[in-house]
Design an enzyme around this catalytic site. Structure first.
Site, short mmCIF file in Angstrom:
data_model
loop_
_atom_site.label_atom_id
_atom_site.label_comp_id
_atom_site.label_asym_id
_atom_site.label_seq_id
_atom_site.Cartn_x
_atom_site.Cartn_y
_atom_site.Cartn_z
N THR A 1 117.37 45.61 50.20
CA THR A 1 117.82 46.83 49.51
C THR A 1 117.32 48.10 50.16
O THR A 1 117.86 49.17 49.92
CB THR A 1 117.35 46.81 48.04
OG1 THR A 1 115.94 46.53 48.01
CG2 THR A 1 118.08 45.73 47.25
N ARG A 2 116.26 48.00 50.98
CA ARG A 2 115.79 49.19 51.69
C ARG A 2 115.36 48.82 53.09
O ARG A 2 114.52 47.94 53.28
CB ARG A 2 114.58 49.80 50.98
CG ARG A 2 114.97 51.01 50.15
CD ARG A 2 113.90 51.39 49.18
NE ARG A 2 114.55 51.83 47.95
CZ ARG A 2 115.04 53.06 47.78
NH1 ARG A 2 114.92 53.96 48.73
NH2 ARG A 2 115.65 53.39 46.66
N VAL B 1 111.91 47.09 53.98
CA VAL B 1 110.76 47.53 53.18
C VAL B 1 110.87 47.14 51.71
O VAL B 1 109.89 47.16 50.98
CB VAL B 1 110.48 49.07 53.28
CG1 VAL B 1 110.01 49.44 54.67
CG2 VAL B 1 111.69 49.89 52.89
N SER B 2 112.07 46.78 51.26
CA SER B 2 112.21 46.36 49.87
C SER B 2 113.40 45.44 49.73
O SER B 2 114.40 45.60 50.44
CB SER B 2 112.38 47.59 48.96
OG SER B 2 112.30 47.20 47.61
N SER B 3 113.28 44.47 48.82
CA SER B 3 114.40 43.56 48.63
C SER B 3 114.46 43.13 47.18
O SER B 3 113.50 43.28 46.43
CB SER B 3 114.25 42.34 49.54
OG SER B 3 113.09 41.62 49.18
#
Length: 326
Positions: free
Chosen positions: A89-90, A97-99
């Protein structure tokens, strides 16, 4: 067209895809011990939490989003939002860096959290807000607190939660420090990989509280005795998460596999042991232990937190095989 005002075709597709995802989680047995979670997954619309996500392609990432002018691309976005798979997601400078975690793993973790009605839960790592929404659906907004270091992440999680009709407390801060002003908590769940158990968490827990967190490449389930003590074993499930970022997180040394036999390097359970013993055991010693003990499964390992110190062990907290966590 906003992501929450889907046209009817996409609305129907989202409902079908969500039902299919629920059937898939059901078949995996993830919530067998606590089937109440089924209703949360049936109800909370995951697509509202991933207005866009990234798909790995040769040489980088491709963005898939809900407001793509091409209707086929929008359909692809909805189907992907309900796949039983993690979603990136990021991405920053080509680095994830984000999921949003794989839904069946989330279901398994929520089940292992062993929540009861009325429990206050702290989530470390807000991500998209989807996990907090599942918790809030079951326990109520006022019983759920979620924290993330990144203001961009907390801001979008708050927005996604509101779009889905939930308003748990979303805090921007270092998850390793917990959220003392909302304590005490009956449950703490982390959705990012730790290298040790942050001791402030214990002081923010009620006696008997349960902490569930990814550590090394496994999931540790700790029972808190009091502000200074917690102990528990790893679950059998492998778990790979984005690391916890924050002031109190020591950088993890890389896994040293040089010098180990080639056939052993890709052994998942050996890599788990190497990750668990970073800084506490020389990789060659870890390998010798792994061979001598017959390639131990994750459930044979555990963690004891005592005061400021945390240590991991094999089979018995008082046995011969124990080493400090960072």
């Amino acid at each position: 067209m906003g992501a929450h005002t889907l046209d009817h075709g996409l609305d129907d597709l989202a409902a079908q895809a969500r039902a299919a995802m629920v059937r898939e989680i059901e078949a995996s047995g993830a919530w067998e011990a606590d089937p109440v979670w089924r209703e949360a997954f049936e109800t909370v619309p995951r697509h509202l939490f991933v207005p866009y996500y990234y798909v790995g392609v040769l040489g980088g990432f491709e963005r898939v989003w809900g407001e793509d002018p091409d209707p086929r691309s929008r359909e692809r976005w909805v189907r992907g939002a309900y796949a039983d798979a993690p979603l990136a997601t990021r991405v920053r400078d080509g680095v994830l860096v984000s999921s949003s975690s794989q839904p069946s793993l989330m279901a398994a973790m929520l089940t292992e959290l062993e929540v009861r009605d009325g429990d206050a839960v702290l989530e470390i790592g807000a991500g998209t807000g989807y996990n907090a929404a599942l918790l809030a659906h079951r326990l109520g907004d006022d019983r759920v607190t979620t924290i993330d270091l990144d203001a961009e992440i907390t801001e979008s999680a708050r927005r996604h939660l509101a779009a889905a009709g939930h308003h748990p407390l979303v805090v921007t801060g270092d998850g390793a420090r917990g959220v003392p002003e909302r304590a005490p908590f009956d449950r703490i769940i982390a959705t990012c990989t730790l290298t040790t158990i942050p001791h402030p968490w214990l002081a923010q827990c009620t006696p008997g509280a349960r902490i569930l967190a990814p550590l090394a490449t496994g999931l540790i389930a700790l029972r808190v005795r009091d502000a200074g003590h917690a102990e528990g074993r790893f679950l059998h499930t492998p778990a790979y998460f984005v690391p916890l970022r924050g002031a109190t997180r020591p950088e993890r040394a890389p896994e040293h596999v040089e010098g180990l036999p080639t056939r052993a390097r890709n052994e998942e359970l050996l890599r788990f042991l190497l990750a668990l013993t970073v800084g506490g055991l020389d990789p060659r010693e870890a390998y010798a232990l792994w061979e001598r003990e017959g390639h131990p499964v994750r459930e044979r390992y555990g963690v004891t937190v005592s005061g400021e110190h945390a240590r991991a062990w094999l089979d018995d907290p008082e046995g011969p095989h124990t080493w400090p966590l960072p």
